[in-house]
Design a protein around this motif. Sequence first.
Motif, PDB file in Angstrom:
ATOM      1  N   MET A 264      12.555   0.431   3.539  1.00 45.55           N
ATOM      2  CA  MET A 264      12.772   0.546   2.098  1.00 45.55           C
ATOM      3  C   MET A 264      14.214   0.176   1.792  1.00 45.55           C
ATOM      4  N   LEU A 265      14.425  -0.289   0.572  1.00 49.73           N
ATOM      5  CA  LEU A 265      15.772  -0.649   0.146  1.00 49.73           C
ATOM      6  C   LEU A 265      16.616   0.602  -0.016  1.00 49.73           C
ATOM      7  N   THR A 266      17.878   0.526   0.356  1.00 49.52           N
ATOM      8  CA  THR A 266      18.785   1.651   0.152  1.00 49.52           C
ATOM      9  C   THR A 266      19.309   1.608  -1.281  1.00 49.52           C
ATOM     10  N   ASN A 267      19.875   2.720  -1.723  1.00 41.35           N
ATOM     11  CA  ASN A 267      20.475   2.761  -3.061  1.00 41.35           C
ATOM     12  C   ASN A 267      21.596   1.734  -3.181  1.00 41.35           C
ATOM     13  N   SER A 268      22.339   1.535  -2.109  1.00 36.45           N
ATOM     14  CA  SER A 268      23.415   0.544  -2.097  1.00 36.45           C
ATOM     15  C   SER A 268      22.864  -0.850  -2.359  1.00 36.45           C
TER      16      SER A 268
ATOM     17  N   TYR B  93      21.569  -2.135   3.943  1.00 33.07           N
ATOM     18  CA  TYR B  93      20.734  -2.537   2.810  1.00 33.07           C
ATOM     19  C   TYR B  93      19.301  -2.018   2.888  1.00 33.07           C
ATOM     20  N   VAL B  94      18.818  -1.739   4.090  1.00 29.28           N
ATOM     21  CA  VAL B  94      17.472  -1.191   4.255  1.00 29.28           C
ATOM     22  C   VAL B  94      17.529  -0.022   5.227  1.00 29.28           C
ATOM     23  N   SER B  95      16.548   0.843   5.093  1.00 22.62           N
ATOM     24  CA  SER B  95      16.437   1.947   6.048  1.00 22.62           C
ATOM     25  C   SER B  95      14.992   2.020   6.535  1.00 22.62           C
ATOM     26  N   TRP B  96      14.849   2.519   7.756  1.00 21.24           N
ATOM     27  CA  TRP B  96      13.528   2.673   8.363  1.00 21.24           C
ATOM     28  C   TRP B  96      13.004   4.076   8.064  1.00 21.24           C
ATOM     29  N   LYS B  97      11.741   4.165   7.766  1.00 20.22           N
ATOM     30  CA  LYS B  97      11.069   5.448   7.553  1.00 20.22           C
ATOM     31  C   LYS B  97       9.779   5.425   8.371  1.00 20.22           C
ATOM     32  N   THR B  98       9.183   6.591   8.547  1.00 17.03           N
ATOM     33  CA  THR B  98       7.917   6.682   9.266  1.00 17.03           C
ATOM     34  C   THR B  98       6.838   7.177   8.323  1.00 17.03           C
TER      35      THR B  98
ATOM     36  N   GLU C  48       0.827  -1.207   0.000  1.00 17.73           N
ATOM     37  CA  GLU C  48       0.000   0.000   0.000  1.00 17.73           C
ATOM     38  C   GLU C  48       0.864   1.261   0.000  1.00 17.73           C
ATOM     39  N   LEU C  49       2.149   1.103   0.342  1.00 19.39           N
ATOM     40  CA  LEU C  49       3.092   2.212   0.261  1.00 19.39           C
ATOM     41  C   LEU C  49       3.684   2.254  -1.147  1.00 19.39           C
ATOM     42  N   SER C  50       4.148   3.402  -1.554  1.00  9.83           N
ATOM     43  CA  SER C  50       4.723   3.497  -2.898  1.00  9.83           C
ATOM     44  C   SER C  50       6.222   3.232  -2.921  1.00  9.83           C
ATOM     45  N   ASP C  51       6.888   3.404  -1.795  1.00 10.55           N
ATOM     46  CA  ASP C  51       8.347   3.281  -1.811  1.00 10.55           C
ATOM     47  C   ASP C  51       8.910   2.393  -0.704  1.00 10.55           C
ATOM     48  N   GLY C  52       8.068   1.601  -0.082  1.00 15.12           N
ATOM     49  CA  GLY C  52       8.537   0.735   0.983  1.00 15.12           C
ATOM     50  C   GLY C  52       7.499  -0.294   1.348  1.00 15.12           C
TER      51      GLY C  52
END
Length: 149
Positions: free
Chosen positions: A93-97, A78-83, A45-49
């Motif tokens: 979400m996946l990191t650019n790396s 490899y991943v980052s947390w967002k709110t 349901e999210l667009s980027d994560g």
Amino acid sequence: MQKKTYNTEEEFFLQGVNVEKVFAFLDRTDYFFLYNIKKCTETSELSDGVYLSELADFMNLPMPQISTTVKRLQEKGYVSWKTDMKQERTFIMLTNSAIELMRRQKRHMVEAYEKIETNIRREDLETTLLTLSRIRELITDMPPAAKRE
């Protein structure tokens, strides 16, 4: 009676197919989880994560295992947390790396598979893949082994 291909059962599992050599840029387990995060994100349901609960459902794994693995992936960058401010929930979400490493890893896997297709007759490859699929099914149906304490 058929001749055994390997001298022992251990050799079958240890030397049968060394897929680890194909994973040059990422650990196989890491790639497996990152691949599933990417796939789950496509239907999220999210667009980027993706929310961890979505990933647990998608992978049919318990939440503690997902949480532990995601923490390890975060430690590796490899991943980052967002709110999500609307839902007041966190997601990953996946990191650019990770995206770049996955791209390189996929290219490496494609090259390896092309080498296989070039050097093994199609009929033999199809038989092998069917046999491996059946082996995977048989192992999946086994009860879990007791873990070491």
